[in-house]
Design a protein around this motif. Structure first.
Motif, PDB file in Angstrom:
ATOM      1  N   ILE A 111       0.839  -1.201   0.000  1.00  0.00           N
ATOM      2  CA  ILE A 111       0.000   0.000   0.000  1.00  0.00           C
ATOM      3  C   ILE A 111       0.875   1.252   0.000  1.00  0.00           C
ATOM      4  CG2 ILE A 111      -1.658   1.332   1.354  1.00  0.00           C
ATOM      5  CD1 ILE A 111      -2.888  -1.302   2.239  1.00  0.00           C
ATOM      6  N   MET A 112       1.984   1.235   0.735  1.00  0.00           N
ATOM      7  CA  MET A 112       2.882   2.390   0.747  1.00  0.00           C
ATOM      8  C   MET A 112       3.529   2.605  -0.613  1.00  0.00           C
ATOM      9  SD  MET A 112       4.697   2.417   4.475  1.00  0.00           S
ATOM     10  CE  MET A 112       3.766   2.893   5.937  1.00  0.00           C
ATOM     11  N   ILE A 113       3.901   1.513  -1.281  1.00  0.00           N
ATOM     12  CA  ILE A 113       4.429   1.645  -2.647  1.00  0.00           C
ATOM     13  C   ILE A 113       3.356   2.218  -3.563  1.00  0.00           C
ATOM     14  CG2 ILE A 113       5.266   0.344  -4.640  1.00  0.00           C
ATOM     15  CD1 ILE A 113       6.585  -1.595  -2.670  1.00  0.00           C
ATOM     16  N   PHE A 114       2.146   1.739  -3.419  1.00  0.00           N
ATOM     17  CA  PHE A 114       1.013   2.225  -4.209  1.00  0.00           C
ATOM     18  C   PHE A 114       0.755   3.712  -3.965  1.00  0.00           C
ATOM     19  CE2 PHE A 114      -3.622   3.020  -4.240  1.00  0.00           C
ATOM     20  CZ  PHE A 114      -3.904   2.755  -5.575  1.00  0.00           C
ATOM     21  N   ALA A 115       0.948   4.173  -2.723  1.00  0.00           N
ATOM     22  CA  ALA A 115       0.610   5.553  -2.367  1.00  0.00           C
ATOM     23  C   ALA A 115       1.754   6.533  -2.582  1.00  0.00           C
ATOM     24  CB  ALA A 115       0.144   5.610  -0.910  1.00  0.00           C
ATOM     25  N   PHE A 116       3.008   6.086  -2.407  1.00  0.00           N
ATOM     26  CA  PHE A 116       4.122   7.026  -2.411  1.00  0.00           C
ATOM     27  C   PHE A 116       5.024   6.919  -3.643  1.00  0.00           C
ATOM     28  CE2 PHE A 116       2.999   6.690   2.064  1.00  0.00           C
ATOM     29  CZ  PHE A 116       3.022   8.014   2.466  1.00  0.00           C
ATOM     30  N   ILE A 117       5.109   5.769  -4.261  1.00  0.00           N
ATOM     31  CA  ILE A 117       6.060   5.573  -5.357  1.00  0.00           C
ATOM     32  C   ILE A 117       5.366   5.570  -6.717  1.00  0.00           C
ATOM     33  CG2 ILE A 117       7.754   3.990  -6.339  1.00  0.00           C
ATOM     34  CD1 ILE A 117       8.430   3.075  -3.536  1.00  0.00           C
ATOM     35  N   VAL A 118       4.272   4.835  -6.840  1.00  0.00           N
ATOM     36  CA  VAL A 118       3.596   4.720  -8.141  1.00  0.00           C
ATOM     37  C   VAL A 118       3.160   6.072  -8.697  1.00  0.00           C
ATOM     38  CG1 VAL A 118       1.610   3.702  -9.327  1.00  0.00           C
ATOM     39  CG2 VAL A 118       2.896   2.350  -7.656  1.00  0.00           C
ATOM     40  N   PRO A 119       2.631   7.026  -7.883  1.00  0.00           N
ATOM     41  CA  PRO A 119       2.201   8.316  -8.467  1.00  0.00           C
ATOM     42  C   PRO A 119       3.316   9.098  -9.151  1.00  0.00           C
ATOM     43  CG  PRO A 119       1.232   8.033  -6.299  1.00  0.00           C
ATOM     44  CD  PRO A 119       2.209   6.917  -6.469  1.00  0.00           C
ATOM     45  N   ARG A 156      -6.248   9.295  -7.808  1.00  0.00           N
ATOM     46  CA  ARG A 156      -6.878   9.917  -6.648  1.00  0.00           C
ATOM     47  C   ARG A 156      -6.935   8.950  -5.470  1.00  0.00           C
ATOM     48  NH1 ARG A 156      -8.987  14.716  -7.348  1.00  0.00           N
ATOM     49  NH2 ARG A 156     -10.535  14.500  -5.672  1.00  0.00           N
ATOM     50  N   LEU A 157      -7.076   7.682  -5.746  1.00  0.00           N
ATOM     51  CA  LEU A 157      -6.982   6.685  -4.676  1.00  0.00           C
ATOM     52  C   LEU A 157      -5.573   6.638  -4.093  1.00  0.00           C
ATOM     53  CD1 LEU A 157      -9.043   3.679  -6.107  1.00  0.00           C
ATOM     54  CD2 LEU A 157      -9.644   5.089  -4.133  1.00  0.00           C
TER      55      LEU A 157
END
Length: 348
Positions: A61-69, A122-123
């Protein structure tokens, strides 16, 4: 020498003092290697499969929230004309025409909202805001609660009585009402402060989110203070504390080096369990409309925006709700695993 049959004294023979044979030595129980508190705790933690799975989920979830964007082709502000309310993996008519012309168009993995903004990004930003609020708020609670609780327990007497009565009073204050009052009271001052170059970042967060941090610092440290107080009360009469006093150590050094250091396991577990509570509070505040400033998304504000179209576009509500549930559940299970690993009362 004849042994008295009524005596409880054991009769020893010279053979009892002979060295053990090799076979007898192999049958001796080999003691486990001595390990430190942290090494033993991590060993126990790694054996907890549920906690390890929760840790992996949190990392994802942290990768999804902080790195992917950082390399995602859309931003949370972009409004794509003609792409309003697209279903997941669906393209608008303009995008289909661009694809027919040979142009590469990245799909909307989670669809778009009513303004044509990509919902996946946005997610991601909503999860980032929720995680940052949970981590920052828990850090504030850890610092204030541990200092307050340790001072109260260490000095005891009338100091402890007054400080604990203050915590009882704070328990009676409704946090939601205080957040609303502080957000309205500080709105004009924060907007004036955000106009200065050094505090432009306040425009991104908004006064409501700043008021949430202030309320966390004012109210939510009470439980942490009580837990730390109970731990320090049990430790302050220990021999090493008495030795530190005899050597002339100051009260601040004793609290910092000897008492709080020996409460570190409890502090880590309590802080980890506080993170999901902070995330839920922020999501609830954003759901009520007093969270982060528009257009910055939060999982709670995304759920609020999706309510009106729940019958037509239910996925817009289900996705942030599921993400909030997974985050809170993962942190709760991780906290339970840390408690089982580092609580001395639960050691096998």
């Amino acid at each position: 020498m004849k042994k008295n049959p009524l005596s409880f004294q054991l009769k020893l023979d010279p053979e009892d003092f002979l060295p053990a044979t090799k076979n007898e030595q192999e049958q001796l129980v080999v003691m486990r290697e001595s390990v430190s508190f942290w090494k033993d705790g991590m060993r126990r933690f790694r054996k907890n499969k549920v906690a390890m799975v929760s840790l992996v989920v949190i990392v994802i979830i942290m990768i999804f929230a902080f790195i992917v964007p950082s390399f995602y082709p859309y931003t949370y502000r972009d409004q794509i004309r003609g792409s309003e309310n697209l279903a997941p993996m669906q393209y608008s008519q303009q995008e289909l025409e661009r694809m027919e012309a040979g142009e590469s168009v990245f799909p909307h993995i989670c669809g778009t909202d009513k303004l044509g903004r990509d919902y996946a990004i946005r997610l991601m930003l909503g999860a980032r805001i929720s995680l940052l609020v949970g981590l920052v708020a828990s850090f504030l609670i850890l610092i204030i609660g541990s200092v307050y609780g340790s001072i109260s327990a260490f000095f005891g007497g009338w100091v402890d009585m007054i400080m604990m009565r203050i915590t009882d009073i704070i328990y009676t204050i409704p946090d939601i009402l205080l957040i609303i009052l502080i957000s309205f009271a500080l709105k004009d001052n924060l907007q004036a402060l955000a106009a200065t170059p050094a505090f432009k970042w306040l425009n991104t967060l908004g006064p409501n989110l700043v008021s949430i941090f202030i309320v966390f610092a004012l109210l939510y440290w009470v439980s942490m203070a009580r837990i730390v107080r109970s731990q320090v009360l049990a430790l302050k009469e220990a021999e090493y504390v008495t030795a530190a006093r005899a050597l002339g150590a100051s009260n601040g050094r004793i609290i910092k080096k000897h008492l709080l250091t020996n409460c570190i396991g409890t502090l880590i577990v309590t802080t980890t369990l506080q993170i999901p509570s902070s995330i839920f509070t922020e999501s609830f505040m954003s759901f009520l409309g007093i969270g982060v400033a528009v257009p910055l998304p939060s999982l709670g504000s995304l759920a609020t925006d999706a309510l009106n179209g729940m019958n037509t576009y239910p996925y817009l509500l289900f996705l942030p709700a599921i993400l909030i549930s997974v985050i809170i559940l993962s942190f709760n299970l991780l906290g339970d695993g840390l408690r089982d690993a580092f609580d001395p009362k639960l050691k096998d």
